[in-house]
Write a protein that holds these residues in place. Sequence first.
Motif, PDB file in Angstrom:
ATOM      1  N   ALA A  30      50.457   0.522  48.059  1.00 13.07           N
ATOM      2  CA  ALA A  30      51.376   1.582  48.480  1.00 13.07           C
ATOM      3  C   ALA A  30      51.226   1.950  49.949  1.00 13.07           C
ATOM      4  CB  ALA A  30      51.168   2.824  47.625  1.00 13.07           C
ATOM      5  N   VAL A  31      50.022   1.817  50.498  1.00 14.18           N
ATOM      6  CA  VAL A  31      49.759   2.222  51.878  1.00 14.18           C
ATOM      7  C   VAL A  31      50.095   1.072  52.825  1.00 14.18           C
ATOM      8  CG1 VAL A  31      47.978   2.991  53.493  1.00 14.18           C
ATOM      9  CG2 VAL A  31      47.948   3.800  51.136  1.00 14.18           C
ATOM     10  N   VAL A  32      50.770   1.389  53.915  1.00 11.55           N
ATOM     11  CA  VAL A  32      51.097   0.394  54.935  1.00 11.55           C
ATOM     12  C   VAL A  32      49.924   0.346  55.918  1.00 11.55           C
ATOM     13  CG1 VAL A  32      52.804  -0.356  56.632  1.00 11.55           C
ATOM     14  CG2 VAL A  32      53.526   0.992  54.660  1.00 11.55           C
ATOM     15  N   LEU A  33      48.940  -0.478  55.601  1.00 14.07           N
ATOM     16  CA  LEU A  33      47.716  -0.538  56.406  1.00 14.07           C
ATOM     17  C   LEU A  33      47.914  -1.309  57.703  1.00 14.07           C
ATOM     18  CD1 LEU A  33      45.161  -1.207  53.539  1.00 14.07           C
ATOM     19  CD2 LEU A  33      45.501   0.915  54.793  1.00 14.07           C
ATOM     20  N   SER A  34      48.936  -2.144  57.798  1.00 10.51           N
ATOM     21  CA  SER A  34      49.146  -2.953  58.999  1.00 10.51           C
ATOM     22  C   SER A  34      49.543  -2.118  60.214  1.00 10.51           C
ATOM     23  CB  SER A  34      50.205  -4.017  58.731  1.00 10.51           C
ATOM     24  OG  SER A  34      51.440  -3.399  58.408  1.00 10.51           O
ATOM     25  N   LEU A  35      50.023  -0.901  60.016  1.00 11.75           N
ATOM     26  CA  LEU A  35      50.403  -0.047  61.146  1.00 11.75           C
ATOM     27  C   LEU A  35      49.201   0.538  61.873  1.00 11.75           C
ATOM     28  CD1 LEU A  35      53.456   1.879  59.639  1.00 11.75           C
ATOM     29  CD2 LEU A  35      53.467  -0.078  61.190  1.00 11.75           C
ATOM     30  N   HIS A  36      48.053   0.584  61.194  1.00  7.93           N
ATOM     31  CA  HIS A  36      46.844   1.145  61.793  1.00  7.93           C
ATOM     32  C   HIS A  36      45.672   0.190  61.576  1.00  7.93           C
ATOM     33  CE1 HIS A  36      48.934   4.924  62.369  1.00  7.93           C
ATOM     34  NE2 HIS A  36      49.345   4.863  61.114  1.00  7.93           N
ATOM     35  N   PRO A  37      45.622  -0.895  62.373  1.00  9.52           N
ATOM     36  CA  PRO A  37      44.517  -1.837  62.186  1.00  9.52           C
ATOM     37  C   PRO A  37      43.178  -1.218  62.589  1.00  9.52           C
ATOM     38  CG  PRO A  37      45.788  -2.416  64.123  1.00  9.52           C
ATOM     39  CD  PRO A  37      46.511  -1.287  63.439  1.00  9.52           C
ATOM     40  N   ARG A  38      42.121  -1.657  61.946  1.00 12.32           N
ATOM     41  CA  ARG A  38      40.755  -1.190  62.201  1.00 12.32           C
ATOM     42  C   ARG A  38      40.619   0.324  62.001  1.00 12.32           C
ATOM     43  NH1 ARG A  38      40.736  -5.034  67.091  1.00 12.32           N
ATOM     44  NH2 ARG A  38      41.934  -3.314  67.905  1.00 12.32           N
ATOM     45  N   THR A  39      41.386   0.874  61.081  1.00 11.05           N
ATOM     46  CA  THR A  39      41.299   2.293  60.749  1.00 11.05           C
ATOM     47  C   THR A  39      40.906   2.424  59.290  1.00 11.05           C
ATOM     48  OG1 THR A  39      43.032   2.831  62.342  1.00 11.05           O
ATOM     49  CG2 THR A  39      42.590   4.461  60.637  1.00 11.05           C
ATOM     50  N   LEU A  40      39.943   3.284  59.016  1.00  9.44           N
ATOM     51  CA  LEU A  40      39.508   3.516  57.641  1.00  9.44           C
ATOM     52  C   LEU A  40      40.236   4.737  57.087  1.00  9.44           C
ATOM     53  CD1 LEU A  40      37.595   2.971  55.238  1.00  9.44           C
ATOM     54  CD2 LEU A  40      35.995   4.554  56.328  1.00  9.44           C
ATOM     55  N   VAL A  41      40.890   4.545  55.969  1.00  8.32           N
ATOM     56  CA  VAL A  41      41.503   5.645  55.235  1.00  8.32           C
ATOM     57  C   VAL A  41      40.601   5.886  54.031  1.00  8.32           C
ATOM     58  CG1 VAL A  41      43.520   6.436  53.959  1.00  8.32           C
ATOM     59  CG2 VAL A  41      43.820   5.014  55.983  1.00  8.32           C
ATOM     60  N   SER A  42      39.967   7.046  53.985  1.00 15.89           N
ATOM     61  CA  SER A  42      39.005   7.347  52.936  1.00 15.89           C
ATOM     62  C   SER A  42      39.493   8.533  52.111  1.00 15.89           C
ATOM     63  CB  SER A  42      37.641   7.669  53.557  1.00 15.89           C
ATOM     64  OG  SER A  42      36.692   7.945  52.569  1.00 15.89           O
ATOM     65  N   LEU A  43      39.516   8.350  50.798  1.00 13.65           N
ATOM     66  CA  LEU A  43      39.913   9.404  49.874  1.00 13.65           C
ATOM     67  C   LEU A  43      38.732   9.709  48.956  1.00 13.65           C
ATOM     68  CD1 LEU A  43      43.336   7.877  48.889  1.00 13.65           C
ATOM     69  CD2 LEU A  43      43.034   9.960  50.187  1.00 13.65           C
ATOM     70  N   VAL A  44      38.418  10.972  48.795  1.00  8.27           N
ATOM     71  CA  VAL A  44      37.362  11.398  47.880  1.00  8.27           C
ATOM     72  C   VAL A  44      38.014  12.210  46.766  1.00  8.27           C
ATOM     73  CG1 VAL A  44      35.221  12.685  47.620  1.00  8.27           C
ATOM     74  CG2 VAL A  44      35.666  11.441  49.740  1.00  8.27           C
ATOM     75  N   VAL A  45      37.873  11.726  45.542  1.00  6.00           N
ATOM     76  CA  VAL A  45      38.443  12.390  44.371  1.00  6.00           C
ATOM     77  C   VAL A  45      37.302  13.086  43.642  1.00  6.00           C
ATOM     78  CG1 VAL A  45      39.671  12.068  42.193  1.00  6.00           C
ATOM     79  CG2 VAL A  45      40.233  10.634  44.173  1.00  6.00           C
ATOM     80  N   GLN A  46      37.366  14.408  43.560  1.00  8.92           N
ATOM     81  CA  GLN A  46      36.357  15.195  42.850  1.00  8.92           C
ATOM     82  C   GLN A  46      36.959  15.628  41.525  1.00  8.92           C
ATOM     83  OE1 GLN A  46      33.132  16.373  44.137  1.00  8.92           O
ATOM     84  NE2 GLN A  46      32.834  16.849  41.992  1.00  8.92           N
ATOM     85  N   VAL A  47      36.432  15.091  40.438  1.00  7.91           N
ATOM     86  CA  VAL A  47      36.927  15.454  39.110  1.00  7.91           C
ATOM     87  C   VAL A  47      36.283  16.783  38.722  1.00  7.91           C
ATOM     88  CG1 VAL A  47      37.098  14.772  36.697  1.00  7.91           C
ATOM     89  CG2 VAL A  47      37.211  13.032  38.492  1.00  7.91           C
ATOM     90  N   VAL A  48      37.065  17.850  38.732  1.00  6.11           N
ATOM     91  CA  VAL A  48      36.559  19.183  38.423  1.00  6.11           C
ATOM     92  C   VAL A  48      36.624  19.456  36.926  1.00  6.11           C
ATOM     93  CG1 VAL A  48      36.864  21.641  38.864  1.00  6.11           C
ATOM     94  CG2 VAL A  48      37.237  20.000  40.699  1.00  6.11           C
TER      95      VAL A  48
END
Length: 127
Positions: A30-48
């Motif tokens: 789903a994410v277009v990663l080619s627009l931002h090369p060498r960039t880390l997209v980090s998601l943290v999911v906290q199950v409450v």
Amino acid sequence: LEVLVRPASGLAGPLEREMELLLTATLSHAVVLSLHPRTLVSLVVQVVDHDGSVLAAALHACGLALIHAGVPLRGMLGTCACAVAADGALLLDPTVAEEASAVAVATLGYLVCSADGDGGAAPACEL
């Protein structure tokens, strides 16, 4: 793209690792990663709170977090969890008890994209 899943308390176990792999594999389409090369997209999911359909809720949360952060996506994400009960009934958004007693449980993800830029929504690809 990196997705980390943390439980409400304690250390992450095999179930959280499996969710991380599923979310990373799904979101990478789903994410277009080619627009931002060498960039880390980090998601943290906290199950409450885990009251069932946690994978669907986590995917919704990740999609909304990416939209809120302005990360370019191929379209809008959506998910639905459903379970087949022993009597054959289809249960949408099942609880933990319904998931445990179900014959089968499935989480469906979909990506809705604009069709040819005319503003109409059409399913361009499935996750």
